[in-house]
Design an enzyme around this catalytic site. Structure first.
Site, PDB file in Angstrom:
ATOM      1  N   TYR A 193       0.822  -1.227   0.000  1.00  2.77           N
ATOM      2  CA  TYR A 193       0.000   0.000   0.000  1.00  2.77           C
ATOM      3  C   TYR A 193       0.848   1.265   0.000  1.00  2.77           C
ATOM      4  CZ  TYR A 193      -0.347   0.043   5.299  1.00  2.77           C
ATOM      5  OH  TYR A 193      -0.132   0.082   6.643  1.00  2.77           O
ATOM      6  N   GLU A 194       0.227   2.357  -0.366  1.00  2.00           N
ATOM      7  CA  GLU A 194       0.948   3.626  -0.625  1.00  2.00           C
ATOM      8  C   GLU A 194       2.023   3.462  -1.685  1.00  2.00           C
ATOM      9  OE1 GLU A 194      -0.364   6.205   0.464  1.00  2.00           O
ATOM     10  OE2 GLU A 194      -1.586   5.371   2.080  1.00  2.00           O
ATOM     11  N   GLY A 195       1.771   2.577  -2.635  1.00  2.00           N
ATOM     12  CA  GLY A 195       2.729   2.350  -3.714  1.00  2.00           C
ATOM     13  C   GLY A 195       3.595   1.139  -3.446  1.00  2.00           C
TER      14      GLY A 195
END
Lengths: 596, 596
Positions: free
Chosen positions: B438-440
């Site tokens: 998550y968040e890339g």
């Protein structure tokens, strides 16, 4: 998604790398010709695809359930197990004299790979039964063999291994379960065993527990352990089932993965004693159990490949269909399948290279076992057995560590969807995590590798393998392809590193054992990396040679080997450097004061 | 077991490595003197130990529940959140003008580490609120800031990030959510957002959703995205809550880990349109979202350290009490705590070295951000900001990848018990797995590192760091200790490797971008390894210098740095070799035909 057995890859590995033809030429294994092997594998692929694989996710969501001492397996398992045993799958490698088919271990390994990839939790039941069969065949009396082995091979009964107790995990010396001899020569067992895979279930009419316990006045430690057979139901003289024995499942564990495999706490003797029969000699139980454990350790190594293969298949399929991002080469202005992105390819290649390397090494080891059993000359038998035994901890340890890595990459390829349980990738990640723990943690394998498999023979078995690697290096040097050149460079560097570590281990295990064992796991990883890389090198050479016969398949094989060289074998020297730091460096972090 | 914040280690890292004293000398940060920092950290440690940490396992077993559109958090979360916000923890780094305390990001990072270690699922709610605050402060109008930021800082409301849609994960160009302007200047939003962390819950009276959407006639791709603020409840002019807005939670995901963090599917506009307010300019939404994302990415890197630390603490405690096996040195004939075994020590040292290295690198980066914000000279600000931005993808990517590795080692130290959910080690393993997604994902971070952070400035920021590493190497060379010598050897080799890769990336990203990006993740791992190793080298030198002041602490620090050199930095050259294979080798495995 479902699982499809990679038959072409499996048969290539058996033929080109594990020497299937030579195995079929061994006395007693003449049936294992290519046509027969192919037919059996095709049937295994079909059966597992249709019957076993669809139950994998069912089992994750609906684990076995314990109610009033009785365990009910995941819905569908009972019928699947009946079909599995009726089709004869339990018996393929076992002796025809007891109802088996006497086929090579190599073929058994391939069938096990397919079964485990289809459904790891299901496959554990036959895996443990195989171990019980091996133990009985080796250590049981003629009467015990005749009485029990056919029932296990037919699938009428199943088997378990009972080692662990709450205070005795890796350390079997701490086992407390007691066995009191009775006047009729039987024993009564008292104690608690934990982590018993398929210790209780409803798939078969009876369960044979093989149990390590201490007779009265037995010595302390592992030299006081005896092996007992304790059936769930006692057996009448006519073979019919008699009274329920005093062994009961008191709970099932709530686990990270392999939810469908019931992991039982078994209580022996709460109602007067569980009746058991001594297998082999008193106080020699560990030796017999080791037979079972070695077979099981190799089988767990196969589980690693199986899970890795299944995780790879699912990630590959997802990468081909999930549309995200534009390719760097500007080939389309629209969102492209993520397999167009270089890092997705790197992840998939890593998964594939590790899986193929691990498979090749394990099949190679399985073939050694066939030679050890069936080669006509005693010397050949001995050498092959020694090489096989050297490889068992590596196949168990390296294949299972990489299974977690491959399953983790499988989650990563899925991005956020990988973290959602319904996708399925997370189940492989959870299931894989047990593989480097049960049947001996990676450290236990590594200690076996250093102590019994390297130090004891002064590295002799390992050096035979080093000489074989050198021969492959020479063949690579004679090839002009870039792939062969690159492989040659990195295989040579890896072998140099491994050879240095072998010398280091042989010497230090005598002079500074703590220093040697501090590097044991890294040695195991180094050995796995170099030996699997060697198998990939062999595959590369064969693929170059036969290229024109099947360009697509061999081009992929060459590229995978090439990738193994640049991305996996390149890690070998770093492992060697970590193992062989100067003694003072190693002593500094081993010091007691570091953990105060 | 519970979690105890490693305050001594945290304060050492802040003081000795991240330059706390210099930060407290910056204008506006004068309050951040050591006494104040220590008092705050002690309070954070106490609060999280007592209130937040005990809810970690509760949340794993009793996730948030969705009923008729309303989400009820894990039992205990609501009261804990009220105490968290009442104590002012949400506001420590935010501007006093809006009710925050204006303390350094470095201190915020340390507090976040403690909060996330106590309870990752709980901590996600404040983490997302921090991001919303940052986005509003940067891109919101004065009126929006005054109206909303104090409510977020006080904890009366919480914030979310709404990027992902079913067809748009890493690829924001594919976002379809529409925003139609109304006559009163507001917008009506229509669409589906998925994976919305704390997208619905009962911890606060209102939720501010920050949403990427497309206005009518906006351009295609990311250049047509605008950022909107969509409150769960509309707000009357007097500040009281008004009507329920048309954004509804339609389901929660069933996830591998972070069970207590409700991951929502949010439906916008099914009942006429969700009313939203434009933040910043139309079509400039991605820029504003990037502010939020960068803050969130750094925070996720801190989560990696937090989980690693907690997994380490639990494994260490288990290793000290679990009795199995006799020590190799024959010091006792009885079963010894497993920490006596060399491989258990190797695993614990690996966990500790990775965790300390990751912490040091992240704190160093947080300090750069403080200098970038508060340094008096524009040039210093710019340089520190560039260095910080270079490090963000590394802190996010490397720290989170190692969190999974450390959590996995934590399971392994526990042996079979690690696979049993009640032990707790498995939860860290499951929770950790989301961090590199998550968040890339790590690949997204790595692409950012190659493209925006390395190629764009020709490697200038990275080379400033290389020069600083070189200075540390010189200091190591001037020391006579074995640890410094060993560190010098491996840090130099690692830096050489990283410098070559930097040149490779700068050049290839222009000439052969596919080749560059094929090595992006390995470059990120190499950079993390070398930069964290550099921090450990700095720690080693300082520990040597101050040794007499606290022998136990500094001896452990030196040994950990020494271990980092021999066991982690030794991997660097292998990574470099894999990245910089010849182009033809890389092209061979990247080829389309490999995946047919």
């Amino acid at each position: 998604m479902s699982y499809s057995a990679p038959l072409k890859e499996i048969i290539f590995t058996m033929q080109a790398l594990a020497g299937l033809e030579a195995i079929a030429a061994l006395p007693g294994l003449e049936d294992a010709n290519l046509d027969m092997v192919r037919a059996i594998l095709e049937e295994a692929a079909k059966f597992n695809h249709e019957i076993i694989a669809p139950l994998n996710r069912v089992g994750d969501c609906q684990p076995a359930v314990l109610r009033q001492g009785e365990v009910t397996a995941t819905p569908g398992f009972k019928s699947a197990f009946a079909q599995f045993t009726q089709a004869g799958w339990q018996g393929i490698v076992h002796p025809p004299a007891y109802g088996g088919q006497g086929l090579p271990k190599l073929l058994g390994a391939a069938c096990n790979e397919i079964l485990n990839a289809a459904n790891l939790s299901f496959a554990l039941c036959p895996l443990l039964t195989d171990g019980a069969i091996e133990a009985l065949l080796t250590a049981g009396s003629e009467e015990q063999k005749k009485r029990f082995v056919p029932l296990l091979i037919s699938g009428a009964w199943t088997g378990t291994m009972n080692l662990t107790e709450p205070q005795a995990g890796s350390d079997l010396a701490l086992i407390r379960t007691r066995a009191q001899q009775q006047d009729d020569g039987t024993y009564k067992l008292f104690g608690t065993k934990i982590f018993i895979t398929y210790g209780e279930h409803d798939l078969a009419a009876n369960i044979l527990h093989l149990v390590l316990a201490r007779t009265t006045n037995a010595p302390d430690g592992v030299k006081g352990l005896s092996l007992f057979l304790v059936p769930k139901f006692l057996v009448n003289q006519d073979g019919s089932l008699g009274a329920r024995n005093d062994v009961h499942c008191v709970s099932l564990e709530h686990k990270l993965g392999i939810h469908a495999s019931p992991t039982a706490v078994l209580q022996y003797g709460d109602q007067g004693g569980a009746i058991g029969y001594l297998i082999g000699a008193e106080n020699r139980g560990l030796e017999s159990m080791f037979i079972m454990m070695n077979a099981a350790r190799f089988a767990v190594g196969m589980q690693g490949i199986a899970l890795a293969e299944r995780a790879y298949q699912q990630a590959l399929a997802y990468a081909k269909t999930r549309l995200q991002g534009r390719p760097l080469d500007g080939s389309t202005p629209h969102a492209a399948p993520i397999i167009k992105h270089p890092d997705v390819r790197r992840m998939l290649m890593t998964m594939r290279a590790l899986t193929e390397g691990a498979r090749a090494l394990a099949y190679y080891a399985a073939a050694l076992r066939d030679f050890a059993e069936h080669a006509p000359e005693a010397k050949t038998k001995l050498e092959n057995q020694a090489l096989y035994e050297y490889l068992v901890p590596i196949v168990k340890g390296w294949n299972t560590e990489l299974a977690s890595e491959v399953a983790s990459l499988g989650v990563q390829v899925h991005g956020g969807m990988g973290f959602i349980e319904e996708t399925g990738a997370a189940q492989y990640y959870r299931d894989a995590r047990i593989l480097s723990i049960y049947e001996g943690t990676t450290a236990i394998q590594a200690n076996d590798l250093v102590g019994r498999k390297t130090a004891r023979d002064g590295g002799a078995a390992a050096k035979i393998l080093m000489a074989r690697i050198l021969a492959t290096e020479e063949a690579l040097a004679a090839s002009n392809s870039l792939a062969a050149k690159v492989m040659h460079t990195h295989l040579r560097a890896g072998r140099h590193s491994l050879e240095s570590v072998l010398d280091f281990m042989v010497e230090r295990s005598k002079t500074q054992p703590t220093i040697a064992y501090a590097g044991a796991v890294l040695y195991l990883k180094l050995a796995g990396t170099v030996l699997a890389g060697w198998q990939m090198a062999r595959a590369l050479l064969i693929a170059q040679e036969h290229y024109a016969l099947d360009e697509t398949f061999y081009a992929q094989k060459i590229a995978t080997a090439h990738f193994f060289a640049t991305h996996i074998l390149t890690q070998a020297p770093g492992l060697g450097a970590a193992i062989m730091s100067d003694s003072e460096s190693i002593e500094s972090w081993l010091a007691e004061a570091q953990f105060s």
